[in-house]
Motif scaffolding. Structure first.
Motif, PDB file in Angstrom:
ATOM      1  N   HIS A   1      -8.163   6.974  -6.625  1.00 35.34           N
ATOM      2  CA  HIS A   1      -7.029   6.041  -6.701  1.00 35.34           C
ATOM      3  C   HIS A   1      -6.863   5.333  -5.359  1.00 35.34           C
ATOM      4  CE1 HIS A   1      -6.336   9.269  -9.645  1.00 35.34           C
ATOM      5  NE2 HIS A   1      -5.747   8.360 -10.394  1.00 35.34           N
ATOM      6  N   ASP A   2      -7.920   4.667  -4.936  1.00 38.06           N
ATOM      7  CA  ASP A   2      -7.947   4.065  -3.601  1.00 38.06           C
ATOM      8  C   ASP A   2      -7.449   2.617  -3.646  1.00 38.06           C
ATOM      9  OD1 ASP A   2      -9.239   2.469  -1.416  1.00 38.06           O
ATOM     10  OD2 ASP A   2      -9.850   4.485  -0.787  1.00 38.06           O
ATOM     11  N   PHE A   3      -6.389   2.359  -2.914  1.00 37.42           N
ATOM     12  CA  PHE A   3      -5.775   1.015  -2.905  1.00 37.42           C
ATOM     13  C   PHE A   3      -6.798  -0.061  -2.533  1.00 37.42           C
ATOM     14  CE2 PHE A   3      -3.398  -2.249  -0.411  1.00 37.42           C
ATOM     15  CZ  PHE A   3      -2.580  -2.736  -1.422  1.00 37.42           C
ATOM     16  N   HIS A   4      -7.595   0.221  -1.488  1.00 36.06           N
ATOM     17  CA  HIS A   4      -8.535  -0.805  -1.004  1.00 36.06           C
ATOM     18  C   HIS A   4      -9.679  -1.024  -1.994  1.00 36.06           C
ATOM     19  CE1 HIS A   4      -6.400  -1.491   2.687  1.00 36.06           C
ATOM     20  NE2 HIS A   4      -6.119  -0.209   2.655  1.00 36.06           N
ATOM     21  N   GLN A   5     -10.030   0.046  -2.683  1.00 40.40           N
ATOM     22  CA  GLN A   5     -11.046  -0.082  -3.734  1.00 40.40           C
ATOM     23  C   GLN A   5     -10.546  -1.005  -4.854  1.00 40.40           C
ATOM     24  OE1 GLN A   5     -14.114   0.752  -3.987  1.00 40.40           O
ATOM     25  NE2 GLN A   5     -14.258   0.151  -6.145  1.00 40.40           N
ATOM     26  N   ARG A   6      -9.266  -0.844  -5.179  1.00 38.25           N
ATOM     27  CA  ARG A   6      -8.679  -1.681  -6.241  1.00 38.25           C
ATOM     28  C   ARG A   6      -8.658  -3.156  -5.810  1.00 38.25           C
ATOM     29  NH1 ARG A   6      -6.791   0.224 -10.895  1.00 38.25           N
ATOM     30  NH2 ARG A   6      -5.425  -1.096 -12.107  1.00 38.25           N
ATOM     31  N   LEU A   7      -8.295  -3.381  -4.565  1.00 36.76           N
ATOM     32  CA  LEU A   7      -8.323  -4.761  -4.056  1.00 36.76           C
ATOM     33  C   LEU A   7      -9.743  -5.319  -4.120  1.00 36.76           C
ATOM     34  CD1 LEU A   7      -6.131  -4.635  -0.802  1.00 36.76           C
ATOM     35  CD2 LEU A   7      -5.563  -5.732  -2.970  1.00 36.76           C
ATOM     36  N   ALA A   8     -10.713  -4.476  -3.747  1.00 34.43           N
ATOM     37  CA  ALA A   8     -12.117  -4.913  -3.751  1.00 34.43           C
ATOM     38  C   ALA A   8     -12.554  -5.262  -5.178  1.00 34.43           C
ATOM     39  CB  ALA A   8     -13.011  -3.830  -3.162  1.00 34.43           C
ATOM     40  N   CYS A   9     -12.047  -4.509  -6.165  1.00 38.97           N
ATOM     41  CA  CYS A   9     -12.402  -4.798  -7.564  1.00 38.97           C
ATOM     42  C   CYS A   9     -11.866  -6.168  -7.977  1.00 38.97           C
ATOM     43  CB  CYS A   9     -11.836  -3.722  -8.495  1.00 38.97           C
ATOM     44  SG  CYS A   9     -12.799  -2.219  -8.469  1.00 38.97           S
TER      45      CYS A   9
ATOM     46  N   GLU B   1       0.820  -1.223   0.000  1.00 38.10           N
ATOM     47  CA  GLU B   1       0.000   0.000   0.000  1.00 38.10           C
ATOM     48  C   GLU B   1       0.854   1.275   0.000  1.00 38.10           C
ATOM     49  OE1 GLU B   1      -2.965  -0.017   3.065  1.00 38.10           O
ATOM     50  OE2 GLU B   1      -3.736   1.958   2.487  1.00 38.10           O
ATOM     51  N   GLU B   2       1.941   1.222   0.745  1.00 35.82           N
ATOM     52  CA  GLU B   2       2.810   2.409   0.827  1.00 35.82           C
ATOM     53  C   GLU B   2       3.407   2.735  -0.549  1.00 35.82           C
ATOM     54  OE1 GLU B   2       6.712   3.267   3.294  1.00 35.82           O
ATOM     55  OE2 GLU B   2       5.314   1.939   4.357  1.00 35.82           O
ATOM     56  N   LEU B   3       3.883   1.689  -1.237  1.00 31.92           N
ATOM     57  CA  LEU B   3       4.455   1.893  -2.574  1.00 31.92           C
ATOM     58  C   LEU B   3       3.362   2.315  -3.561  1.00 31.92           C
ATOM     59  CD1 LEU B   3       6.889   1.742  -4.502  1.00 31.92           C
ATOM     60  CD2 LEU B   3       6.441  -0.715  -4.774  1.00 31.92           C
ATOM     61  N   TYR B   4       2.166   1.726  -3.388  1.00 28.35           N
ATOM     62  CA  TYR B   4       1.035   2.068  -4.261  1.00 28.35           C
ATOM     63  C   TYR B   4       0.804   3.585  -4.254  1.00 28.35           C
ATOM     64  CZ  TYR B   4      -3.627   1.868  -6.341  1.00 28.35           C
ATOM     65  OH  TYR B   4      -4.718   2.044  -7.163  1.00 28.35           O
ATOM     66  N   TYR B   5       0.858   4.172  -3.050  1.00 25.09           N
ATOM     67  CA  TYR B   5       0.599   5.610  -2.958  1.00 25.09           C
ATOM     68  C   TYR B   5       1.806   6.474  -3.324  1.00 25.09           C
ATOM     69  CZ  TYR B   5      -4.054   4.771  -1.230  1.00 25.09           C
ATOM     70  OH  TYR B   5      -5.371   4.379  -1.145  1.00 25.09           O
ATOM     71  N   LYS B   6       2.915   5.833  -3.646  1.00 28.06           N
ATOM     72  CA  LYS B   6       4.024   6.614  -4.209  1.00 28.06           C
ATOM     73  C   LYS B   6       3.863   6.725  -5.720  1.00 28.06           C
ATOM     74  CE  LYS B   6       7.471   6.175  -0.690  1.00 28.06           C
ATOM     75  NZ  LYS B   6       8.425   5.317  -0.030  1.00 28.06           N
ATOM     76  N   ILE B   7       3.021   5.864  -6.292  1.00 30.70           N
ATOM     77  CA  ILE B   7       2.833   5.906  -7.751  1.00 30.70           C
ATOM     78  C   ILE B   7       1.394   6.275  -8.144  1.00 30.70           C
ATOM     79  CG2 ILE B   7       4.753   4.317  -8.180  1.00 30.70           C
ATOM     80  CD1 ILE B   7       2.704   2.097  -8.700  1.00 30.70           C
ATOM     81  N   HIS B   8       0.559   6.501  -7.125  1.00 30.44           N
ATOM     82  CA  HIS B   8      -0.805   6.995  -7.364  1.00 30.44           C
ATOM     83  C   HIS B   8      -1.086   8.128  -6.386  1.00 30.44           C
ATOM     84  CE1 HIS B   8      -1.057   2.735  -8.689  1.00 30.44           C
ATOM     85  NE2 HIS B   8      -1.810   3.218  -9.631  1.00 30.44           N
ATOM     86  N   PRO B   9      -1.927   9.087  -6.800  1.00 32.16           N
ATOM     87  CA  PRO B   9      -2.327  10.108  -5.826  1.00 32.16           C
ATOM     88  C   PRO B   9      -3.143   9.449  -4.709  1.00 32.16           C
ATOM     89  CG  PRO B   9      -3.073  10.661  -8.051  1.00 32.16           C
ATOM     90  CD  PRO B   9      -2.579   9.257  -8.098  1.00 32.16           C
ATOM     91  N   ARG B  10      -3.080  10.023  -3.523  1.00 36.35           N
ATOM     92  CA  ARG B  10      -3.864   9.452  -2.422  1.00 36.35           C
ATOM     93  C   ARG B  10      -5.212  10.179  -2.405  1.00 36.35           C
ATOM     94  NH1 ARG B  10      -2.502   6.599   2.419  1.00 36.35           N
ATOM     95  NH2 ARG B  10      -0.283   6.601   1.964  1.00 36.35           N
ATOM     96  N   ASP B  11      -6.152   9.708  -3.203  1.00 36.58           N
ATOM     97  CA  ASP B  11      -7.477  10.336  -3.210  1.00 36.58           C
ATOM     98  C   ASP B  11      -8.535   9.275  -3.558  1.00 36.58           C
ATOM     99  OD1 ASP B  11      -7.395   9.938  -5.979  1.00 36.58           O
ATOM    100  OD2 ASP B  11      -6.909  12.015  -6.439  1.00 36.58           O
ATOM    101  N   GLU B  12      -9.793   9.716  -3.604  1.00 38.90           N
ATOM    102  CA  GLU B  12     -10.877   8.722  -3.771  1.00 38.90           C
ATOM    103  C   GLU B  12     -10.855   8.033  -5.142  1.00 38.90           C
ATOM    104  OE1 GLU B  12     -12.262  12.394  -5.484  1.00 38.90           O
ATOM    105  OE2 GLU B  12     -11.315  12.003  -3.557  1.00 38.90           O
TER     106      GLU B  12
END
Ligand code: SF4
Length: 260
Positions: free
Chosen positions: A178-186, A165-176
């Motif tokens: 580009h949500d890491f958990h949303q991507r996992l849910a998908c 997750e930490e690396l994910y937010y280094k390559i995506h903006p931290r906003d609604e």
């Protein structure tokens, strides 16, 4: 433990995977030989070709590494017509491809969802549905995934890009958007709907460590995905991540970062 001993283990621990990822010289050759034997044992000596249709580069997101992010105003945007898509699919079928993959920037508006549903149904009409259909159209609602599945798509590729997750937010903006958990849910929704689901990551990202790559491999295993797409990170000058292009880790640097 030697590389040969690790390669003969039925299940690899994270530390084993890190040793394999760092292998060089003769050790690397042993690893590649084992990979080839495994491939031949399970998939025989064939390469399966897929016809990739790049449907559109219009996208509503702005991932920090991506040249077609919507905030890059230098990009000329396009979307193929229905006829062009069907022609591509017909050509793929004529050339003997078993399936086509429809890929696009991410949109989830009704017009787009309806259009994809229509195109999937049209492609399915070719030779009585003999052409398989893979979609790579980003994050959607479970309802949309189901709709496209029922229309005839059977595989879906949604790369997590970085399972840390930490690396994910280094390559995506931290906003609604580009949500890491949303991507996992998908990814979970795709599996639930019944797609042969693929995921994957980028390799060679700035800040990426051997631990990250080992965890990525364990993530694929845990999700029990049917396909894995791995691609190299290629810096693009019109993206925020370009500023870190000199920090792409070498294999040695990645090891250093891991043991830090
Ligand atoms: S969603 Fe895909 S196409 Fe859109 S900006 Fe992110 S990586 Fe690029």
């Amino acid at each position: 433990m030697s590389i040969t001993e690790i390669l003969n283990k039925p299940n690899l621990e994270k530390e084993d995977i890190k040793i394999l990822l760092a292998a060089e010289g003769d050790d690397k050759k042993l690893l590649f030989d084992k990979a080839l034997q495994t491939k031949l044992a399970h998939l025989d000596n064939y390469v399966h070709l897929r016809g990739l249709i790049e449907y559109s580069n219009i996208c509503t997101k702005y991932c920090l590494y991506c040249g077609v992010r919507c905030k890059n105003l230098k990009v000329e945007r396009y979307q193929l017509s229905d006829e062009e898509v069907i022609e591509c699919a017909q050509l793929a079928h004529k050339l003997g491809y078993g399936s086509v993959a429809l890929q696009s920037g991410e949109r989830s508006d009704k017009a787009f969802v309806d259009k994809i549903t229509h195109l999937v149904k049209e492609i399915k009409k070719i030779d009585n549905g003999s052409l398989g259909i893979t979609l790579s159209l980003g994050e959607q609602t479970e309802e949309t995934y189901r709709r496209w599945f029922e229309a005839g798509a059977h595989r879906y590729l949604l790369r997590i890009e970085a399972s840390n997750e930490e690396l994910y937010y280094k390559i995506h903006p931290r906003d609604e958007k580009h949500d890491f958990h949303q991507r996992l849910a998908c990814i979970d929704s795709l599996l639930k709907v019944g797609y042969q689901t693929g995921t994957g990551v980028m390799v060679g990202l700035p800040f990426q460590t051997l631990d990250d790559l080992a965890d990525d491999l364990l993530f694929f295993k845990e999700k029990d995905v049917a396909m894995v797409g791995m691609g190299p990170f290629i810096p693009h000058p019109d993206t925020p991540l370009w500023q870190y292009k000199d920090q792409i880790p070498t294999a040695e640097k990645r090891m250093e970062l891991s043991s830090a």
